[in-house]
Write a protein that holds these residues in place. Structure first.
Motif, PDB file in Angstrom:
ATOM      1  N   LYS A   6       0.846  -1.195   0.000  1.00  0.00           N
ATOM      2  CA  LYS A   6       0.000   0.000   0.000  1.00  0.00           C
ATOM      3  C   LYS A   6       0.886   1.252   0.000  1.00  0.00           C
ATOM      4  N   ALA A   8       0.843   5.332  -0.010  1.00  0.00           N
ATOM      5  CA  ALA A   8       0.070   6.565   0.174  1.00  0.00           C
ATOM      6  C   ALA A   8       0.657   7.631  -0.741  1.00  0.00           C
ATOM      7  N   LYS A  38      -3.194   4.467  -2.424  1.00  0.00           N
ATOM      8  CA  LYS A  38      -4.089   5.283  -1.594  1.00  0.00           C
ATOM      9  C   LYS A  38      -3.825   6.739  -1.968  1.00  0.00           C
ATOM     10  N   SER A  92      -1.584   8.473   7.062  1.00  0.00           N
ATOM     11  CA  SER A  92      -2.024   7.103   6.762  1.00  0.00           C
ATOM     12  C   SER A  92      -0.904   6.092   7.007  1.00  0.00           C
ATOM     13  N   GLU A  95      -0.571   5.725  10.845  1.00  0.00           N
ATOM     14  CA  GLU A  95      -1.631   4.874  11.405  1.00  0.00           C
ATOM     15  C   GLU A  95      -1.605   3.459  10.831  1.00  0.00           C
ATOM     16  N   LYS A  96      -0.555   3.142  10.073  1.00  0.00           N
ATOM     17  CA  LYS A  96      -0.327   1.801   9.507  1.00  0.00           C
ATOM     18  C   LYS A  96      -1.382   1.393   8.483  1.00  0.00           C
ATOM     19  N   HIS A  97      -2.051   2.379   7.871  1.00  0.00           N
ATOM     20  CA  HIS A  97      -2.987   2.075   6.785  1.00  0.00           C
ATOM     21  C   HIS A  97      -2.247   1.969   5.458  1.00  0.00           C
ATOM     22  N   ALA A  98      -1.003   2.471   5.416  1.00  0.00           N
ATOM     23  CA  ALA A  98      -0.155   2.376   4.215  1.00  0.00           C
ATOM     24  C   ALA A  98       1.259   2.005   4.656  1.00  0.00           C
TER      25      ALA A  98
END
Length: 333
Positions: A6, A8, A38, A92, A95-98
């Motif tokens: 992922k 960002a 993302k 992102s 927050e470990k979303h990417a």
């Protein structure tokens, strides 16, 4: 199929954005189906550029109309708020979303916003800006390229460990040769910080890289050294000198090859070699500088590059995550 990496993406930074950024994503996606993008920025501008070009399972757009300008000072950029495309992209990753973040936007603001959001790796005092440079045998990692004007011996020693980890994450089967950029190759040359760093690295005997002593500016492109370390002032001067020299050579060669009929005939006869030469010096192929020292990787694409250059920096992002850069830096330290 393995889980997608992922990335960002700050879609609003740099010249010609978001078109350049989205065209870069589309171009990168043609050769790599293992990335989920993302994308942060103005959905009304982004969606028409990506619609029907990439399947929706490979991207998501996070809408914001606020963006950091190239003319902002680093502090002004940070003060624009937490709803800018750059800030949200970095958040992102926090927050470990990417897995990694990339921006072609304001370099100073990117460093400041990254430092506000992301922690430093334990025992690292300063992040460094590093990039890949072509040499006779392949590529070298060079750092610092401008993030830190003044450095201590500890900083330069840390940069050596981090640069070796970056090289190893990009080229997993190779042990890096590390050298300090200096005004001479003799042990007594250089300022006190350089000499102290030399002693530290010479005594350290790292298992993760070979220390090769000093390297002078005229040997950077020889390919004998894989990681070249300096303070940000010296590194930035070396970078701008190399860029200027490459531009000078290509423009003078173009003049010589198109100036008269002999030159034009010669260029026609050598068109294959000229294309190889031009490609070797194409800055787009080496696009993508990396802020290392933070606990998540941050990649800076050149603001003036085109979609091909941006696509190449996305490829660098993919290789960094696949190569487990952050873990390798921690191991090296």
């Amino acid at each position: 199929m393995s889980e997608k990496i992922k990335i960002a993406v700050d879609a609003m930074g740099g010249d010609g954005s978001p078109r350049k950024v989205i065209d870069g994503i589309v171009y990168n996606h043609q050769s790599n189906k293992n990335i989920f993008y993302k994308i942060f920025g103005d959905k009304n501008k982004i969606f028409p550029l990506i619609e029907n070009k990439i399947n929706k399972e490979f991207y998501e757009i996070f809408h914001t109309e606020n963006a950091i300008k190239s003319t902002d000072s680093p502090l002004e950029g940070a003060k624009r708020g937490k709803d800018t495309s750059m800030w949200l992209a970095i958040q992102s990753v926090k927050e470990k979303h990417a897995d990694i973040v990339i921006s072609a936007g304001n370099t100073g603001a990117l460093l400041v916003v990254s430092k506000l959001n992301l922690k430093m790796i334990e025992n690292i005092d300063k992040p460094a800006l590093s990039a890949l440079w072509p040499n006779k045998k392949g590529m070298s990692v060079v750092l610092d390229l401008g993030a830190n004007i003044e450095c201590s011996a500890k900083n330069l020693s840390d940069f050596s460990s981090m640069g070796a980890a970056l090289y190893n994450s990009l080229y997993p089967n190779e042990m890096a040769n590390v050298a300090l950029l200096n005004i001479g190759s003799e042990e007594l040359k250089g300022n006190e910080v350089i000499k102290e760093t030399y002693q530290v690295l010479n005594d350290k005997k790292s298992e993760n890289f070979n220390f090769s002593g000093y390297i002078e500016g005229n040997h950077i492109m020889d390919g004998e050294v894989d990681v070249i370390v300096s303070d940000g002032f010296t590194g930035n001067v070396a970078l701008k000198t190399a860029e200027g020299t490459a531009n000078f050579i290509t423009s003078e060669l173009k003049k010589a090859m198109t100036g008269n009929w002999i030159g034009k005939l010669s260029s026609l006869l050598n068109i294959s070699n000229l294309k190889k030469f031009k490609k070797r010096l194409d800055p787009r192929l080496y696009n993508g500088a990396i802020f290392i020292g933070l606990d998540s990787p941050v990649v800076k694409s050149h603001g003036g590059t085109d979609y091909v250059g941006f696509a190449n920096s996305l490829d660098v992002c993919h290789r960094i995550v696949k190569g487990n850069l952050i873990e390798k830096i921690k191991q090296n330290l």
